[in-house]
Motif scaffolding. Structure first.
Motif, short mmCIF file in Angstrom:
data_model
loop_
_atom_site.label_atom_id
_atom_site.label_comp_id
_atom_site.label_asym_id
_atom_site.label_seq_id
_atom_site.Cartn_x
_atom_site.Cartn_y
_atom_site.Cartn_z
N GLN A 156 0.84 -1.20 0.00
CA GLN A 156 0.00 0.00 0.00
C GLN A 156 0.88 1.26 0.00
N ARG A 157 0.53 2.26 -0.77
CA ARG A 157 1.45 3.40 -1.00
C ARG A 157 1.79 4.16 0.28
N THR A 158 0.81 4.39 1.15
CA THR A 158 1.09 5.16 2.37
C THR A 158 1.97 4.36 3.33
N ALA A 159 1.72 3.06 3.39
CA ALA A 159 2.57 2.20 4.23
C ALA A 159 4.00 2.27 3.70
N ARG A 160 4.14 2.16 2.39
CA ARG A 160 5.50 2.19 1.80
C ARG A 160 6.19 3.53 2.05
N ASN A 161 5.44 4.62 1.87
CA ASN A 161 6.03 5.94 2.11
C ASN A 161 6.46 6.09 3.56
N LEU A 162 5.61 5.65 4.46
CA LEU A 162 5.92 5.76 5.89
C LEU A 162 7.16 4.93 6.24
N LEU A 163 7.21 3.70 5.73
CA LEU A 163 8.34 2.82 6.03
C LEU A 163 9.65 3.38 5.44
N ARG A 164 9.55 3.94 4.25
CA ARG A 164 10.74 4.52 3.60
C ARG A 164 11.24 5.72 4.41
N LEU A 165 10.30 6.57 4.81
CA LEU A 165 10.70 7.79 5.55
C LEU A 165 11.20 7.45 6.95
N ALA A 166 10.62 6.43 7.58
CA ALA A 166 11.03 6.07 8.94
C ALA A 166 12.40 5.38 8.91
N GLY A 167 12.59 4.50 7.95
CA GLY A 167 13.90 3.85 7.80
C GLY A 167 14.22 2.79 8.85
N VAL A 168 13.32 2.56 9.81
CA VAL A 168 13.55 1.54 10.83
C VAL A 168 12.57 0.38 10.59
N PRO A 169 12.91 -0.82 11.09
CA PRO A 169 11.92 -1.90 11.04
C PRO A 169 10.72 -1.52 11.91
N VAL A 170 9.53 -1.83 11.41
CA VAL A 170 8.30 -1.40 12.09
C VAL A 170 7.44 -2.62 12.42
N VAL A 171 7.08 -2.77 13.69
CA VAL A 171 6.11 -3.82 14.03
C VAL A 171 4.71 -3.27 13.80
N ALA A 172 3.84 -4.11 13.26
CA ALA A 172 2.47 -3.63 13.01
C ALA A 172 1.49 -4.80 13.06
N PRO A 173 0.97 -5.09 14.26
CA PRO A 173 -0.14 -6.04 14.32
C PRO A 173 -1.39 -5.36 13.79
N SER A 174 -2.44 -6.12 13.53
CA SER A 174 -3.69 -5.50 13.11
C SER A 174 -4.12 -4.50 14.18
N GLY A 175 -4.67 -3.37 13.73
CA GLY A 175 -4.91 -2.24 14.64
C GLY A 175 -6.24 -2.27 15.37
N ASN A 176 -6.70 -3.45 15.74
CA ASN A 176 -7.96 -3.61 16.50
C ASN A 176 -7.63 -3.94 17.95
N LEU A 177 -8.63 -3.83 18.81
CA LEU A 177 -8.49 -4.41 20.14
C LEU A 177 -8.44 -5.92 19.96
N SER A 178 -7.59 -6.56 20.74
CA SER A 178 -7.39 -8.00 20.57
C SER A 178 -8.72 -8.75 20.64
N GLY A 179 -8.93 -9.64 19.67
CA GLY A 179 -10.14 -10.45 19.67
C GLY A 179 -11.25 -9.90 18.79
N SER A 180 -11.24 -8.58 18.53
CA SER A 180 -12.34 -8.05 17.72
C SER A 180 -11.95 -8.02 16.24
N PRO A 181 -12.93 -7.77 15.35
CA PRO A 181 -12.61 -7.83 13.93
C PRO A 181 -11.51 -6.84 13.54
N SER A 182 -10.63 -7.25 12.63
CA SER A 182 -9.54 -6.38 12.19
C SER A 182 -10.11 -5.13 11.52
#
Ligand code: AMP
Ligand code: MG
Length: 378
Positions: A126-152
Motif C-alpha cells: 500500500q502506498r502510504t505504508a510504503r512511504n511511511l516505512l521509507r521515511l522512517a527507515g527503521v523496522p516497524v512492528v504492526a499487528p492489526s490495529g484492532n483491540l485483541s479479539g475483535s474484527p480487524s
C-alpha cells in the motif's frame, strides 16, 4: 492523549508523513493503512514501544508481531539467516500480502517475537505504508490495529473506534484493498508451511515459483488444539509464571479472533436454493432474536421472497449489510470485517451469512469467518 487523524490526499501527503515518520521513529504509535488491514505501527527497535503495542491492544503476551519493512535492504537488521526460498518469494510476491517467518536477529527486542527464535517479516504494498516505512527507515512492528479479539480494522474509522485516545496518529487512506490479513508462511519448516491463510495461496505460490508449501491447518483443527493451553496462558504474567506449556507454530492462531459480539450462523449449500433453505431453517428457530444478514443483494432478495411466501415469518426485522449483485468472494472478503462491526453496532443478536467454497480467496475468507463464528458453530 489526543489521537490525530491524518487524511492522506491524492498526492500522498509526503510532508505530513515526514512528521509522522519522525514521531514513529521516536516511539509514537501510528495507525497505518496497508493493502490487507490497518496496522498499529511502532518502531520495532524500541522495547518500550513494542510493549506498549501489546498493552493498548490487550494482546496476549505470547502472540508475536509481524515486522514491516520497506525493502530487502533492511533485512539484515531483523534476520540472521535468510533462507534461499525467501528471494524466490520476494521476487514474485513482494511488496504484497505475504509474511515470511525466518530465524530472527538477536539485536531485535525479544518482545517482538514473544520469545520465539523466529521473526515474521512482510513488505506491504500500500502506498502510504510504503512511504511511511521509507521515511522512517527503521523496522516497524504492526499487528492489526484492532483491540485483541475483535474484527480487524479495514477502515481508519475502525481503528478510531477501538483505539481513540490511546495512540498518537491514525493515517486515513481509505478502505483497505483486500480486507483480510496477510498469508503467514513459515520458511523454517521443510517444506515451508502456511500458518495463516491469506490471498496468496499454496496453489498460487506453486504456480508462480514452483515451490511446494503445506496448507494451513483448518480453523477447526486449530480450535481443537486450543483445548491444550491452560486459560492462564492468556494472562499478562504467564511468561514469568511458567504456565505456558503449549507453543504452537503460530501462536496467534490459538486465540478466538475476528469475533463480533453477536454469534454467526454460516449458511451452507451447493447452490442458491440450498443456501436459502439453510437460512430459512435457521430463521425459523429465531423468532425472537434481532437478526442481521451479511451477503449479496441477490441472495437477500431471494431470501425475502421465500420468507414472504411462508406464513408467519417476518423479514422486516432484519438489519442488513449488503453488497450489489450476487455472491462474490472477493467482495465478501473486502467487506467482512466492516460488516461484522456494523451489524454489532446495530445490536443484532445473530448474524446470518453464506459460506464460500474453499478455493482462492475462499480459503482465507472461510478461515476468518469460521474463527469469527466459533461461539456459534460447535
Ligand atoms: P496480526 O499482527 O494481528 O496480523 O497477527 C500476526 C500473526 O502472525 C499472528 O497469527 C502471529 O501468531 C503470527 N506470527 C508473528 N510472528 C510469528 C513468528 N515468529 N512465528 C509464527 N507466527 C508468527
Ligand atoms: Mg490481528
Amino acid at each position: 492523549m489526543v489521537t490525530k487523524l491524518i487524511t492522506i490526499d491524492q498526492a500522498g501527503s509526503e510532508r505530513k508523513l515526514r512528521t509522522v515518520a519522525a514521531a514513529l521513529v521516536q516511539g509514537a504509535l501510528v495507525g497505518m493503512p496497508t493493502e490487507t488491514v490497518y496496522g498499529l505501527a511502532g518502531n520495532a527497535l524500541l522495547p518500550d514501544t513494542v510493549r506498549r503495542i501489546f498493552a493498548v491492544k490487550g494482546r496476549p503476551q505470547d502472540n508475536p508481531l509481524i515486522i514491516h519493512l520497506y525493502d530487502q535492504s533492511q533485512l539484515d537488521q531483523v534476520s540472521e539467516l535468510v533462507p534461499p526460498e525467501f528471494y524466490l518469494l520476494y521476487r514474485e510476491f513482494c511488496p504484497g500480502p505475504l509474511t515470511m517467518v525466518m530465524t530472527r536477529s538477536q539485536a531485535l527486542p525479544s518482545e517482538v517475537s514473544a520469545g520465539l527464535d523466529t521473526v515474521a517479516i512482510r513488505f506491504p504494498a500500500q502506498r502510504t505504508a510504503r512511504n511511511l516505512l521509507r521515511l522512517a527507515g527503521v523496522p516497524v512492528v504492526a499487528p492489526s490495529g484492532n483491540l485483541s479479539g475483535s474484527p480487524s480494522p479495514t477502515q481508519a474509522q475502525h481503528m478510531l473506534d477501538d483505539l481513540d485516545g490511546k495512540i498518537e496518529y491514525i493515517l486515513d487512506d481509505g478502505p483497505c484493498a483486500l480486507g483480510v490479513e496477510s498469508t503467514v508462511l513459515d520458511l523454517t519448516a521443510s517444506p515451508p508451511q502456511i500458518l495463516r491463510p491469506g490471498v496468496i495461496t499454496a496453489e498460487l505460490i506453486l504456480e508462480r515459483t514452483g515451490l511446494t508449501v503445506r496448507e494451513a491447518p483448518s480453523a477447526v483443527l486449530t480450535k481443537a488444539s486450543r483445548a491444550v493451553p491452560p486459560a492462564e496462558s492468556q494472562t499478562e504474567d504467564s511468561s514469568q509464571s511458567g504456565s505456558v506449556i503449549f507453543t504452537p507454530r503460530s501462536p496467534g492462531q490459538k486465540y478466538r479472533h475476528y469475533a463480533p459480539q453477536a454469534p454467526i450462523f454460516i449458511a451452507r449449500g451447493k447452490d442458491r436454493r440450498e443456501l436459502i433453505t439453510s437460512l430459512l431453517s435457521r430463521i425459523e428457530l429465531e423468532a425472537d432474536r434481532r437478526l442481521g444478514f451479511f451477503g449479496a443483494e441477490d441472495t437477500f432478495d431471494a431470501l425475502q421472497k421465500s420468507l414472504s411466501e411462508m406464513n408467519g415469518l417476518q423479514s422486516a426485522d432484519f438489519v442488513t449489510y449488503l453488497y450489489p449483485g450476487s455472491e462474490q468472494v472477493e467482495t465478501a472478503t473486502h467487506e467482512l470485517f466492516a460488516a461484522l462491526r456494523k451489524l454489532d453496532a446495530a445490536g443484532v443478536e445473530l448474524i446470518l451469512t453464506p459460506a464460500f467454497p474453499r478455493q482462492g480467496f475462499g480459503i482465507a475468507y472461510m478461515d476468518r469467518l469460521e474463527r469469527a463464528a466459533e461461539s456459534e458453530e460447535k
